[in-house]
Scaffold this motif. Structure first.
Motif, PDB file in Angstrom:
ATOM      1  N   THR A 185      53.473  68.951  88.199  1.00  0.00           N
ATOM      2  CA  THR A 185      53.314  68.607  89.611  1.00  0.00           C
ATOM      3  C   THR A 185      52.673  69.780  90.320  1.00  0.00           C
ATOM      4  O   THR A 185      53.083  70.922  90.150  1.00  0.00           O
ATOM      5  CB  THR A 185      54.684  68.304  90.246  1.00  0.00           C
ATOM      6  N   LEU A 186      51.657  69.488  91.136  1.00  0.00           N
ATOM      7  CA  LEU A 186      50.976  70.512  91.928  1.00  0.00           C
ATOM      8  C   LEU A 186      51.345  70.297  93.384  1.00  0.00           C
ATOM      9  O   LEU A 186      51.182  69.201  93.915  1.00  0.00           O
ATOM     10  CB  LEU A 186      49.455  70.402  91.752  1.00  0.00           C
ATOM     11  N   ARG A 187      51.867  71.336  94.056  1.00  0.00           N
ATOM     12  CA  ARG A 187      52.270  71.230  95.458  1.00  0.00           C
ATOM     13  C   ARG A 187      51.352  72.074  96.334  1.00  0.00           C
ATOM     14  O   ARG A 187      50.966  73.170  95.963  1.00  0.00           O
ATOM     15  CB  ARG A 187      53.709  71.692  95.631  1.00  0.00           C
ATOM     16  N   SER A 188      51.020  71.579  97.498  1.00  0.00           N
ATOM     17  CA  SER A 188      50.111  72.234  98.428  1.00  0.00           C
ATOM     18  C   SER A 188      50.687  73.552  98.933  1.00  0.00           C
ATOM     19  O   SER A 188      51.875  73.634  99.259  1.00  0.00           O
ATOM     20  CB  SER A 188      49.834  71.315  99.616  1.00  0.00           C
ATOM     21  N   THR A 189      49.839  74.576  99.026  1.00  0.00           N
ATOM     22  CA  THR A 189      50.264  75.858  99.573  1.00  0.00           C
ATOM     23  C   THR A 189      50.199  75.859 101.099  1.00  0.00           C
ATOM     24  O   THR A 189      50.628  76.821 101.721  1.00  0.00           O
ATOM     25  CB  THR A 189      49.388  76.998  99.036  1.00  0.00           C
ATOM     26  N   ALA A 190      49.689  74.780 101.706  1.00  0.00           N
ATOM     27  CA  ALA A 190      49.618  74.687 103.159  1.00  0.00           C
ATOM     28  C   ALA A 190      50.972  74.324 103.774  1.00  0.00           C
ATOM     29  O   ALA A 190      51.111  74.316 104.983  1.00  0.00           O
ATOM     30  CB  ALA A 190      48.564  73.662 103.573  1.00  0.00           C
ATOM     31  N   GLY A 191      51.950  73.988 102.925  1.00  0.00           N
ATOM     32  CA  GLY A 191      53.278  73.675 103.431  1.00  0.00           C
ATOM     33  C   GLY A 191      53.433  72.266 103.967  1.00  0.00           C
ATOM     34  O   GLY A 191      54.381  71.986 104.699  1.00  0.00           O
ATOM     35  N   THR A 192      52.530  71.369 103.621  1.00  0.00           N
ATOM     36  CA  THR A 192      52.587  70.003 104.132  1.00  0.00           C
ATOM     37  C   THR A 192      53.416  69.080 103.251  1.00  0.00           C
ATOM     38  O   THR A 192      53.726  67.966 103.658  1.00  0.00           O
ATOM     39  CB  THR A 192      51.171  69.419 104.253  1.00  0.00           C
ATOM     40  N   GLY A 193      53.745  69.507 102.032  1.00  0.00           N
ATOM     41  CA  GLY A 193      54.537  68.679 101.138  1.00  0.00           C
ATOM     42  C   GLY A 193      53.713  67.722 100.290  1.00  0.00           C
ATOM     43  O   GLY A 193      54.274  66.905  99.566  1.00  0.00           O
ATOM     44  N   VAL A 194      52.396  67.791 100.370  1.00  0.00           N
ATOM     45  CA  VAL A 194      51.524  66.919  99.583  1.00  0.00           C
ATOM     46  C   VAL A 194      51.542  67.392  98.134  1.00  0.00           C
ATOM     47  O   VAL A 194      51.515  68.588  97.859  1.00  0.00           O
ATOM     48  CB  VAL A 194      50.087  66.939 100.143  1.00  0.00           C
ATOM     49  N   THR A 195      51.605  66.441  97.192  1.00  0.00           N
ATOM     50  CA  THR A 195      51.637  66.785  95.774  1.00  0.00           C
ATOM     51  C   THR A 195      50.609  65.966  95.002  1.00  0.00           C
ATOM     52  O   THR A 195      50.229  64.872  95.415  1.00  0.00           O
ATOM     53  CB  THR A 195      53.026  66.531  95.158  1.00  0.00           C
ATOM     54  N   TYR A 196      50.174  66.522  93.892  1.00  0.00           N
ATOM     55  CA  TYR A 196      49.362  65.829  92.894  1.00  0.00           C
ATOM     56  C   TYR A 196      50.116  65.908  91.579  1.00  0.00           C
ATOM     57  O   TYR A 196      50.859  66.866  91.345  1.00  0.00           O
ATOM     58  CB  TYR A 196      48.006  66.506  92.699  1.00  0.00           C
ATOM     59  N   VAL A 197      49.922  64.932  90.710  1.00  0.00           N
ATOM     60  CA  VAL A 197      50.510  64.945  89.382  1.00  0.00           C
ATOM     61  C   VAL A 197      49.368  64.928  88.385  1.00  0.00           C
ATOM     62  O   VAL A 197      48.447  64.120  88.498  1.00  0.00           O
ATOM     63  CB  VAL A 197      51.439  63.731  89.163  1.00  0.00           C
ATOM     64  N   THR A 198      49.415  65.826  87.389  1.00  0.00           N
ATOM     65  CA  THR A 198      48.358  65.926  86.398  1.00  0.00           C
ATOM     66  C   THR A 198      48.945  66.410  85.086  1.00  0.00           C
ATOM     67  O   THR A 198      50.149  66.654  84.977  1.00  0.00           O
ATOM     68  CB  THR A 198      47.236  66.870  86.895  1.00  0.00           C
ATOM     69  N   ARG A 199      48.103  66.542  84.081  1.00  0.00           N
ATOM     70  CA  ARG A 199      48.510  67.112  82.795  1.00  0.00           C
ATOM     71  C   ARG A 199      47.779  68.419  82.597  1.00  0.00           C
ATOM     72  O   ARG A 199      46.693  68.621  83.138  1.00  0.00           O
ATOM     73  CB  ARG A 199      48.155  66.170  81.644  1.00  0.00           C
ATOM     74  N   LYS A 200      48.384  69.319  81.818  1.00  0.00           N
ATOM     75  CA  LYS A 200      47.711  70.584  81.531  1.00  0.00           C
ATOM     76  C   LYS A 200      47.904  70.930  80.069  1.00  0.00           C
ATOM     77  O   LYS A 200      48.833  70.455  79.415  1.00  0.00           O
ATOM     78  CB  LYS A 200      48.239  71.709  82.413  1.00  0.00           C
ATOM     79  N   SER A 201      47.033  71.761  79.570  1.00  0.00           N
ATOM     80  CA  SER A 201      47.110  72.212  78.182  1.00  0.00           C
ATOM     81  C   SER A 201      47.922  73.498  78.125  1.00  0.00           C
ATOM     82  O   SER A 201      47.581  74.483  78.773  1.00  0.00           O
ATOM     83  CB  SER A 201      45.708  72.464  77.628  1.00  0.00           C
ATOM     84  N   ARG A 202      49.000  73.493  77.373  1.00  0.00           N
ATOM     85  CA  ARG A 202      49.811  74.710  77.233  1.00  0.00           C
ATOM     86  C   ARG A 202      49.049  75.801  76.501  1.00  0.00           C
ATOM     87  O   ARG A 202      49.256  76.978  76.752  1.00  0.00           O
ATOM     88  CB  ARG A 202      51.089  74.401  76.471  1.00  0.00           C
ATOM     89  N   ARG A 203      48.168  75.423  75.602  1.00  0.00           N
ATOM     90  CA  ARG A 203      47.421  76.403  74.825  1.00  0.00           C
ATOM     91  C   ARG A 203      46.386  77.129  75.691  1.00  0.00           C
ATOM     92  O   ARG A 203      46.233  78.343  75.620  1.00  0.00           O
ATOM     93  CB  ARG A 203      46.726  75.719  73.648  1.00  0.00           C
TER      94      ARG A 203
END
Length: 56
Positions: free
Chosen positions: A13-31
Motif C-alpha cells: 500500500t502506498l500512502r500520500s505524503t500530503a497527509g490527505t489519506g489517499v492510497t494506492y495498492v500495487t505490487r513490488k519486487s522484493r529482489r
C-alpha cells in the motif's frame, strides 16, 4: 493459482505524503526494491502530484 505468503512480488500500500489519506495498492519486487517504495503519483484530494510512500 494459490498465492504464497512469502512471494517475490508482495502487494503493498502506498500512502500520500500530503497527509490527505489517499492510497494506492500495487505490487513490488522484493529482489529489485528491498527498501520501502516511493513513487510520485497523483493525489486527487490535493489535486497535484506528490510522493507516495510504502506503508506496512
Amino acid at each position: 493459482m494459490a498465492q504464497h505468503t512469502t512471494t517475490a512480488r508482495p502487494i503493498v500500500t502506498l500512502r500520500s505524503t500530503a497527509g490527505t489519506g489517499v492510497t494506492y495498492v500495487t505490487r513490488k519486487s522484493r529482489r529489485n526494491d528491498p527498501d520501502r517504495l516511493v513513487l510520485r503519483k497523483y493525489d486527487a484530494v490535493a489535486r497535484r502530484h506528490v510522493d507516495f510512500r510504502e506503508v506496512r
